[in-house]
Scaffold this motif. Sequence first.
Motif, PDB file in Angstrom:
ATOM      1  N   TYR A 109      69.346  40.576  49.128  1.00  0.00           N
ATOM      2  CA  TYR A 109      68.054  40.079  49.623  1.00  0.00           C
ATOM      3  C   TYR A 109      67.641  38.841  48.838  1.00  0.00           C
ATOM      4  N   ALA A 110      67.836  38.901  47.521  1.00  0.00           N
ATOM      5  CA  ALA A 110      67.445  37.766  46.686  1.00  0.00           C
ATOM      6  C   ALA A 110      68.235  36.525  47.073  1.00  0.00           C
ATOM      7  N   ALA A 111      69.533  36.705  47.276  1.00  0.00           N
ATOM      8  CA  ALA A 111      70.365  35.546  47.616  1.00  0.00           C
ATOM      9  C   ALA A 111      70.063  35.029  49.011  1.00  0.00           C
ATOM     10  N   ALA A 112      69.707  35.942  49.934  1.00  0.00           N
ATOM     11  CA  ALA A 112      69.484  35.530  51.325  1.00  0.00           C
ATOM     12  C   ALA A 112      68.118  34.894  51.528  1.00  0.00           C
ATOM     13  N   ASN A 113      67.237  35.000  50.550  1.00  0.00           N
ATOM     14  CA  ASN A 113      65.893  34.439  50.703  1.00  0.00           C
ATOM     15  C   ASN A 113      65.596  33.471  49.573  1.00  0.00           C
ATOM     16  N   PRO A 114      66.226  32.314  49.614  1.00  0.00           N
ATOM     17  CA  PRO A 114      66.031  31.373  48.499  1.00  0.00           C
ATOM     18  C   PRO A 114      64.644  30.735  48.557  1.00  0.00           C
ATOM     19  N   VAL A 115      64.316  30.042  47.494  1.00  0.00           N
ATOM     20  CA  VAL A 115      62.977  29.450  47.397  1.00  0.00           C
ATOM     21  C   VAL A 115      62.817  28.352  48.435  1.00  0.00           C
ATOM     22  N   VAL A 116      61.659  28.333  49.068  1.00  0.00           N
ATOM     23  CA  VAL A 116      61.356  27.289  50.036  1.00  0.00           C
ATOM     24  C   VAL A 116      60.053  26.648  49.595  1.00  0.00           C
ATOM     25  N   PHE A 117      60.121  25.380  49.233  1.00  0.00           N
ATOM     26  CA  PHE A 117      58.898  24.728  48.762  1.00  0.00           C
ATOM     27  C   PHE A 117      58.061  24.242  49.931  1.00  0.00           C
ATOM     28  N   PRO A 118      56.734  24.428  49.831  1.00  0.00           N
ATOM     29  CA  PRO A 118      55.873  23.810  50.867  1.00  0.00           C
ATOM     30  C   PRO A 118      55.968  22.285  50.752  1.00  0.00           C
ATOM     31  N   PRO A 119      55.746  21.561  51.842  1.00  0.00           N
ATOM     32  CA  PRO A 119      55.977  20.100  51.868  1.00  0.00           C
ATOM     33  C   PRO A 119      55.208  19.337  50.798  1.00  0.00           C
ATOM     34  N   PHE A 120      54.002  19.764  50.454  1.00  0.00           N
ATOM     35  CA  PHE A 120      53.264  18.957  49.480  1.00  0.00           C
ATOM     36  C   PHE A 120      53.907  19.044  48.100  1.00  0.00           C
ATOM     37  N   VAL A 121      54.607  20.169  47.858  1.00  0.00           N
ATOM     38  CA  VAL A 121      55.299  20.302  46.582  1.00  0.00           C
ATOM     39  C   VAL A 121      56.503  19.362  46.551  1.00  0.00           C
ATOM     40  N   VAL A 122      57.237  19.355  47.671  1.00  0.00           N
ATOM     41  CA  VAL A 122      58.409  18.484  47.744  1.00  0.00           C
ATOM     42  C   VAL A 122      57.992  17.032  47.526  1.00  0.00           C
ATOM     43  N   GLU A 123      56.846  16.705  48.129  1.00  0.00           N
ATOM     44  CA  GLU A 123      56.347  15.328  48.019  1.00  0.00           C
ATOM     45  C   GLU A 123      56.017  14.983  46.581  1.00  0.00           C
ATOM     46  N   GLU A 124      55.349  15.921  45.923  1.00  0.00           N
ATOM     47  CA  GLU A 124      54.917  15.655  44.549  1.00  0.00           C
ATOM     48  C   GLU A 124      56.125  15.494  43.627  1.00  0.00           C
ATOM     49  N   PRO A 147      49.267  20.996  38.338  1.00  0.00           N
ATOM     50  CA  PRO A 147      50.498  21.464  39.017  1.00  0.00           C
ATOM     51  C   PRO A 147      51.517  21.973  38.011  1.00  0.00           C
ATOM     52  N   ILE A 148      51.121  23.040  37.333  1.00  0.00           N
ATOM     53  CA  ILE A 148      51.892  23.487  36.168  1.00  0.00           C
ATOM     54  C   ILE A 148      53.277  23.978  36.546  1.00  0.00           C
ATOM     55  N   GLY A 149      53.395  24.487  37.786  1.00  0.00           N
ATOM     56  CA  GLY A 149      54.685  24.983  38.238  1.00  0.00           C
ATOM     57  C   GLY A 149      55.744  23.892  38.234  1.00  0.00           C
ATOM     58  N   LEU A 150      55.334  22.619  38.398  1.00  0.00           N
ATOM     59  CA  LEU A 150      56.308  21.534  38.440  1.00  0.00           C
ATOM     60  C   LEU A 150      57.104  21.454  37.145  1.00  0.00           C
ATOM     61  N   LEU A 151      56.475  21.791  36.028  1.00  0.00           N
ATOM     62  CA  LEU A 151      57.177  21.714  34.743  1.00  0.00           C
ATOM     63  C   LEU A 151      58.235  22.794  34.622  1.00  0.00           C
ATOM     64  N   THR A 152      57.830  24.041  34.911  1.00  0.00           N
ATOM     65  CA  THR A 152      58.801  25.111  34.769  1.00  0.00           C
ATOM     66  C   THR A 152      59.899  24.974  35.815  1.00  0.00           C
ATOM     67  N   MET A 153      59.522  24.476  36.996  1.00  0.00           N
ATOM     68  CA  MET A 153      60.533  24.284  38.028  1.00  0.00           C
ATOM     69  C   MET A 153      61.515  23.199  37.612  1.00  0.00           C
ATOM     70  N   GLU A 154      61.044  22.183  36.921  1.00  0.00           N
ATOM     71  CA  GLU A 154      61.956  21.131  36.462  1.00  0.00           C
ATOM     72  C   GLU A 154      62.948  21.708  35.467  1.00  0.00           C
ATOM     73  N   ALA A 155      62.452  22.562  34.573  1.00  0.00           N
ATOM     74  CA  ALA A 155      63.362  23.170  33.597  1.00  0.00           C
ATOM     75  C   ALA A 155      64.422  23.988  34.311  1.00  0.00           C
ATOM     76  N   THR A 156      64.001  24.739  35.329  1.00  0.00           N
ATOM     77  CA  THR A 156      64.975  25.526  36.075  1.00  0.00           C
ATOM     78  C   THR A 156      65.886  24.642  36.906  1.00  0.00           C
ATOM     79  N   ARG A 157      65.371  23.530  37.400  1.00  0.00           N
ATOM     80  CA  ARG A 157      66.230  22.608  38.150  1.00  0.00           C
ATOM     81  C   ARG A 157      67.322  22.063  37.244  1.00  0.00           C
ATOM     82  N   ILE A 158      66.962  21.713  36.001  1.00  0.00           N
ATOM     83  CA  ILE A 158      67.970  21.209  35.068  1.00  0.00           C
ATOM     84  C   ILE A 158      69.005  22.299  34.802  1.00  0.00           C
TER      85      ILE A 158
END
Lengths: 151, 267, 665
Positions: free
Chosen positions: B119-134, B224-235
């Motif tokens: 289930y975890a693998a089949a439902n990956p994170v989907v960012f809302p458009p304003f997040v993608v934009e930011e 937009p604090i999530g952007l920081l932790t998400m960047e760390a996970t993106r790296i």
Amino acid sequence: MENESFEPKIVAFVCNWCTYAGADLTGTSRIKYATNVRIIRFPCTGRIDYNLILKAFERGADGVIVSGCHPNDCHYTSGNFHARRRWIVFRGLLEYMGIDPRRIIFSWVSAAEGAKWADVVNRAVTEVRQLGPAKEFNEMRKSQAFEFRSV
Amino acid sequence: MNQLNQIAKELLTSQKVKLVIGYGEGTDGRVRPVFVRKSEDASQLIWDDRCRQNLAVYLNKTEIREIGFPIAIVSLPATVRSIVQLIAEHQFQVEDVIPIVQEGANVTTIENKERLEQYAAANPVVFPPFVVEEIENIRNKSVEERFEYWQEELSRCFKCYACRAACPLCYCERCITDVNTPQWVCVPPHAIGTFEWHMNRAMHLAGRCVECGSCTIACPVGIPIGLLTMEATRIAREELGYEPGIKCDVPAALATFRPDDKESFIL
Amino acid sequence: MSRIGVFVCHCGENIAATVDCEKVAKTCAKIPGVVYSVDYKYMCSDPGQNLIREAIKEKKLTGVVVAACSPRMHEPTFRRACAEAGLNPYLCEMANIREQCSWVHPKSKATTQKAIDIISTLVAKVKRNRALFPIQVPVTKTALVIGGGIAGIQAALDIANSGHKVVLVEREPSIGGHMAQLSETFPTLDCSQCILTPRMVEVAQHPNITLYSYSEVESLSGFIGNFTARIRKKAKSIDEKLCTGCGECMNACPIKKNPSEFNMGLGTRPAIYIPFPQAIPNKPVIDRERCTYFRTGKCRFCETKCPAQAIRFDQKDELIDIQVGAVVVATGFNVVGTSFFPEYGYGKYKDVITGLQFERLLSASGPTLGELKRPSDGSTPKKIAFIACAGSRDPAKGIEYCSKICCMYTAKHAMLYKHKVPDGDAYVFYMDIRAGGKGYDEFVRRAIEEDHVNYIRGRVSRIYERNGKLIVCGADTLLGAEPVEIEADMVVLATAGIANQGAEELAQSLHISYDHHQFFAEAHPKLRPVETNTAGIFLAGACQSPKDIPDSVSQASAAASKVSTLFSQKELTREPVVAVINRTAPPVYSTCVGCFMCQSACPFNAIEREEIRTRDGKLIKTVARVNPGLCQGCGTCVALCRSKSIDLQGFSNEQVYAEVTELFA
């Protein structure tokens, strides 16, 4: 930004078995390098907490050198591999938050590379001198109500 | 949702679980977490588009644990990922938690490891458009511009630590901010204090953040604090090849290494 | 309150030439916490050390900073001096103002200031040093040797002769390993069995050695000085106490045509067998996969013929747990088979064989009793092509390393062939000749000059069969890559040495490192060649990398000496620079949240899980715990820990933080 009389303050975090020994070799070989660096000894690069790098900058350092054993040569087998991963993430995050990553110089210097150590130091001093004082941290310090005291 | 209430009622009546954590009606049209212990109260549970918080944060609280495992929990995909990540971090076992998930129009429970990971693998994170934009926005800035951006955003931070309280992966009983010998994170909310706090939180979540957005929802001053932790996970994802929240038994990203981790900046 | 003493050394002119030592001493006297600050010409000399000792007593110092050369030079000297004066040695630190200051900078104010900065950093650290005491770990004085080849035998004998008990575990029915399969050994051409058998007998008869043959080590737990090993004694189906080794059972067995492992598939053996006549123990085992009784329930002829009534069909595997203090891994190596080479026939040609198979043909106790006969038709080969580097030094085949022994044994094989078939022709196709040992090059020259073996420098691209002969297509690169074709009766491939079967699983169960070729990893390639990264586990022989008999024996004795050193003290004393996880009063017990990132990261397996329970056994929490017997003090776990629940003694969080912040105070 280009200040002719600006002498950058650089802190170096090094591992005992490779870079510290390499720095000793630089001394034994009497190779000269810039005086701006202060070396702090750790048993292994794996021990280096990224918070120490932050603290160094906050307290007034303009540049930081982090140096250890080459991959596969770590005295403790894998400390430098863990450190490398940590640096990849930390550097990326710092850049993301707006700190120039060129202020931190990472290197692998082995116990036999006395000349390389002198090179790394001189290069770090030159680059940081060009970048100028760490104004990002200067700005952040301004918003404090008091100066840091030594504990 | 009828299916949800039905399932919750069954779980409680059969005594399979002692507690169902879910969403309920709050004040002013908001939703709040509810903790259902009796099967009659199962009707309190709701599930609609307003339900965005990640309830997995409660699984690690002492009071909840004292009620006793297993616990059923209404789970968004991000919640399931948090649960998988918490299992990987030895906080509890697979059989201790029963996620109640949505699959298409149905509501079902997940009761074994394979289904959980699937289930975890089949439902990956989907960012809302304003997040993608930011994210694009920040990526296009220069280093100086980024500094200005974050200094501006973080200037509002007053160290309420709501972001920490809302995050399921911030479960340390004694946080690094509570340590004063030595004082790693300056307490006051000045520029250095907030910079240190958010750097540390992002580093601690590298390769662990499941990108649920709860921290951003929780921040009272809209950083937009999530952007920081998400960047760390993106790296961690792109440079270290590490995806959090999909396998129950992998060691942490920063506690492992590959002999050929690529870096371009080491002399 | 801190009462720190600072001692600034001139080191003759080494430091004093560029650093103003007097000024440094005077400035450091003003650092808060420093109560005594002097400079002196030679701190490491006797009067210099006396200065420190006196100061500790008179000024009641709680910490000492010696500003002089590198701690890598004299830290032990000054720590000893402090200990003699009654101050815990770990309360003494050295500030490096020579190698990292006076020797690398010109005489200037900046240099003197740097010396002062360095000292003030170390003063800040020393103020937070804690008295540390060496860690004592008890030691069980029994060694486990895994593998009964020449390396295992040598290690076992050395350890047993120094008075300690040894348990030797061997997977095959007999000890001896590959050396028992050799006919003659280089560079002396003496008979392999003749030099090996006395050692094997010594092992069997030694009062300090317990031999478990046909057994394997299933698991190993514990840590240095305190291992528990579980040994599986596989069922031989024989009562060893009654069996006399007479061999009647082997004559009686109707299933005689099983490929013989000892003869590398070239000969046969019965289902109940002793692998070779000089086997130790000289008792048979029943191969249950081939024995008729175990497959169909019928036969049992051996049982009827056995004069000692020693056959036990119902025998089961036995699991034995032993306590040992050290482990020597000597599990040896294997060679790649002929089927590895598509260009040499995929193993289909009966007369293309490996070097080890050729040894069996040469051997007087081999399948042809020492007469050189072709496996295909039994005729005497008149032309043999020997191909060196078959598989080794070949990245395309995945074996990029040199197997070290093949140049020598190829020369040996060619010479022995010429001795047996003087009118035969021997050709060796080689890339380089590696004959670096004592008497080795002379040996190869002998093959070329006295026994007239033809050495052709070039590789063989293909071998195929034509009219009962093997056509070997090579090239002579010393003649400008001229093609060479030999019509050979037999081809011997000096195949690559590889890790033994099951090496990876064994390494994982022992928690030792191995490389991508499954050879076991030494702790340091130059300075620690017989130790592994797991404290208490040592390596000997070809399981570490392919090597010849002299090197295997040397390594085995080296490993044995390490074990003896370990066993020579009542307890193992270790440096106390180890990590510690904090513990506090209930109900917190520890700030550790049990995420075990530290356990994943530790390369030495030093972190364990500890379950904290109430008196009735209810689990409160699971936290990490450092085993001080294993921790090497790298501190990776400390930097990783999110809640800062683990700290490193000697380089604690408080200390390093103070060092950094002090620089800018």
